[in-house]
Design a protein around this motif. Sequence first.
Motif, PDB file in Angstrom:
ATOM      1  N   LEU A   1     -97.578  17.061 -18.635  1.00  0.00           N
ATOM      2  CA  LEU A   1     -96.650  18.024 -17.847  1.00  0.00           C
ATOM      3  C   LEU A   1     -97.337  18.282 -16.564  1.00  0.00           C
ATOM      4  CD1 LEU A   1     -95.163  20.619 -20.185  1.00  0.00           C
ATOM      5  CD2 LEU A   1     -94.019  19.024 -18.510  1.00  0.00           C
ATOM      6  N   LEU A   2     -98.841  18.475 -16.532  1.00  0.00           N
ATOM      7  CA  LEU A   2     -99.637  18.349 -15.319  1.00  0.00           C
ATOM      8  C   LEU A   2     -99.437  17.501 -14.375  1.00  0.00           C
ATOM      9  CD1 LEU A   2    -103.176  19.757 -16.433  1.00  0.00           C
ATOM     10  CD2 LEU A   2    -101.584  21.110 -15.411  1.00  0.00           C
TER      11      LEU A   2
ATOM     12  N   VAL B   1     -96.550  15.898 -13.866  1.00  0.00           N
ATOM     13  CA  VAL B   1     -95.040  15.449 -13.115  1.00  0.00           C
ATOM     14  C   VAL B   1     -95.295  15.892 -11.922  1.00  0.00           C
ATOM     15  CG1 VAL B   1     -92.877  16.943 -13.360  1.00  0.00           C
ATOM     16  CG2 VAL B   1     -94.120  16.212 -15.447  1.00  0.00           C
ATOM     17  N   PRO B   2     -95.964  16.958 -11.203  1.00  0.00           N
ATOM     18  CA  PRO B   2     -95.479  17.260  -9.980  1.00  0.00           C
ATOM     19  C   PRO B   2     -95.819  16.015  -8.887  1.00  0.00           C
ATOM     20  CG  PRO B   2     -96.471  19.195 -10.586  1.00  0.00           C
ATOM     21  CD  PRO B   2     -96.499  18.064 -11.871  1.00  0.00           C
ATOM     22  N   PHE B   3     -96.741  15.038  -9.451  1.00  0.00           N
ATOM     23  CA  PHE B   3     -97.150  13.851  -8.769  1.00  0.00           C
ATOM     24  C   PHE B   3     -95.725  12.878  -8.806  1.00  0.00           C
ATOM     25  CE2 PHE B   3    -101.790  14.324  -9.360  1.00  0.00           C
ATOM     26  CZ  PHE B   3    -101.719  15.042  -8.193  1.00  0.00           C
ATOM     27  N   ALA B   4     -95.079  13.047  -9.768  1.00  0.00           N
ATOM     28  CA  ALA B   4     -93.920  12.002 -10.039  1.00  0.00           C
ATOM     29  C   ALA B   4     -92.425  12.617  -9.231  1.00  0.00           C
ATOM     30  CB  ALA B   4     -93.560  11.803 -11.569  1.00  0.00           C
ATOM     31  N   ILE B   5     -92.569  13.734  -8.896  1.00  0.00           N
ATOM     32  CA  ILE B   5     -91.225  14.199  -8.281  1.00  0.00           C
ATOM     33  C   ILE B   5     -91.366  14.102  -6.946  1.00  0.00           C
ATOM     34  CG2 ILE B   5     -89.582  16.135  -8.231  1.00  0.00           C
ATOM     35  CD1 ILE B   5     -90.592  16.829 -10.992  1.00  0.00           C
ATOM     36  N   SER B   6     -90.496  13.798  -6.056  1.00  0.00           N
ATOM     37  CA  SER B   6     -90.367  13.686  -4.603  1.00  0.00           C
ATOM     38  C   SER B   6     -90.280  15.322  -4.455  1.00  0.00           C
ATOM     39  CB  SER B   6     -89.271  13.026  -3.959  1.00  0.00           C
ATOM     40  OG  SER B   6     -88.960  13.320  -2.802  1.00  0.00           O
ATOM     41  N   PRO B   7     -91.098  15.581  -2.980  1.00  0.00           N
ATOM     42  CA  PRO B   7     -91.376  16.854  -2.748  1.00  0.00           C
ATOM     43  C   PRO B   7     -89.733  17.401  -2.279  1.00  0.00           C
ATOM     44  CG  PRO B   7     -93.059  15.656  -1.828  1.00  0.00           C
ATOM     45  CD  PRO B   7     -92.121  14.628  -2.603  1.00  0.00           C
TER      46      PRO B   7
END
Lengths: 292, 275
Positions: A111-112, A114-120
């Motif tokens: 989960l940590l 995940v923010p890298f894999a989602i477009s801002p």
Amino acid sequence: MHPSSLRTKKTAGRFVADEPLWLRILLITAVYLIIGLLILVPMAYVFWQAMAEGWEGLVKNLWQDHDTWHSMWLTMTIAPLTVVLNTIFGLAAAWTITKFKFPGRTLLVTLLDVPFAISPVVVGLMLVLLFGMQGFLGPTLREWGIKVIFAWPGLLLATMFVTLPFVARELIPLMESLGDEEETAAVSLGANPWQLFWRITLPNIKWGLVYGMIQCHARAIGEFGAVYVVSGHIAGETDTMPLRVEKLFQEYNNPGSFAVASVLTLMALATLFGKYILEQYIARQMATDSVE
Amino acid sequence: MWLSKSHRVLPGFHVGLGYTVTILTLLLILPLIACLFKVATLTPEQFFAAVWTERARAAYLLSFGASFVAAVINVAIGLLLAWVLVRYEFWGRRFLDSLIDLPFALPTAVAGLVFSSLLVKQGWYGQFLVPLGIKGAYSQLGIIIVLVFVGLPFVVRTVQPVLESLEGDTEEAAAMLGANRWQTMWRVLLPALQPSLMTGFALSFARGLGEYGSVIFISGNMPRKTEIAPVLIVARLEQFAYAEATAIAVVLMAMSLVSLALVNWLERRSRRYAP
């Protein structure tokens, strides 16, 4: 360039097959060209453009434009605040993940990332869906007088989301490699959690922590996509510095846009310098440690 | 409980886990659920009408195509940079090495602003390139250029430590057994570097897929020509078509997760067969 300066580095006197001199010169020239054209010239261009109207123009564009001034203030409040919050989160996450084994641990690590894999932009969209006026929680929060979207709490949440993993990802491998023997010893000798953290854990991880914080800060200053969606672009209220650059660019105010960009570039250079100093310091520390 | 014995002595498990899970829930899980709920308000027909228009297909294709090409270029440039910075001593090496991280530290909006100004007809680069027919500003090429800039450090920084750790002995053995430099490069060095090249590729590709700040400055954002998927999402949002925007976002997320999973799988495979 003198040929002797082109020596191939020999690793501990080992034989490393040498490329012919002409090839080495060619490759090094290529590297100079790539970094020059992709990084050095663009950086110089920012300052060149910002100074197009001289110092007076630069000062006028930065200090006398109220909206630009406000955007600088906003970025310089939100970025440090994000760093503080994400540092607390990173410490808690890294401590939990590296010192304990529990079901769901692998899931937490995943989960940590995940923010890298989602477009801002999608991050911003999700926050709007949750906290916006048509969102699931927005109307309720509004009744309590809390405005998230098109206000600074939204900017903070968006920036936090995008930079969430930086500190944790820096600390987890570090704390894993350090193990927990020192901490266990301290606890069995009667240290309380406070002493444990400040006297044992923190001194061991401080440089990794600082490194993660620097990266988090740089990304927090520069975040664009997520902030773009939640800000609503209210000049003098919810425009951060990168958003201000875009708005001035859209208004064909190139000198103004480059003036803000030059401040951001200076901050980026400060980040690089900070990292450089830190790396030098760590290298020296490791050298003295190995001598001992 | 289910904590292993040696770990039970340390304090802070409940506080740490509680805090971590709370933040992750608030920031990550709740918004993701909100996203799925929003998509669920659409009927399947409406969903497909939103995500599979000609304009949307062009945007996905451009997002994936430009990110892919940029990541491939980054692998080539990154390998060259890492090689030269690790293997050779030359004047300015450490300075150049520190500059590699600039794209990480520089806000991407600044990158977009600078490259679009450099590449227009009157710009420093454009005055030479545009007469040759190379249009960098407001074109798909421009998107690739900024994505190369933004993703540049990934490959260099993943390959560098591996190159440093490679001892000379395999190369030495290859040379002694009669391999020429070229054969050593292809047969000995590249296979050893492959996993790190793949990791760098994946990071650069993922970054490119999501990139927004730099691209909007340089692409001109023309539907069906230079509009990437995140720009389309914002366009739908600005029309207050939240459900449609979310549907496109979900498709983009699914596509990036699948491609990242694929790259991860390839990477693990190459790591397993690496010498």
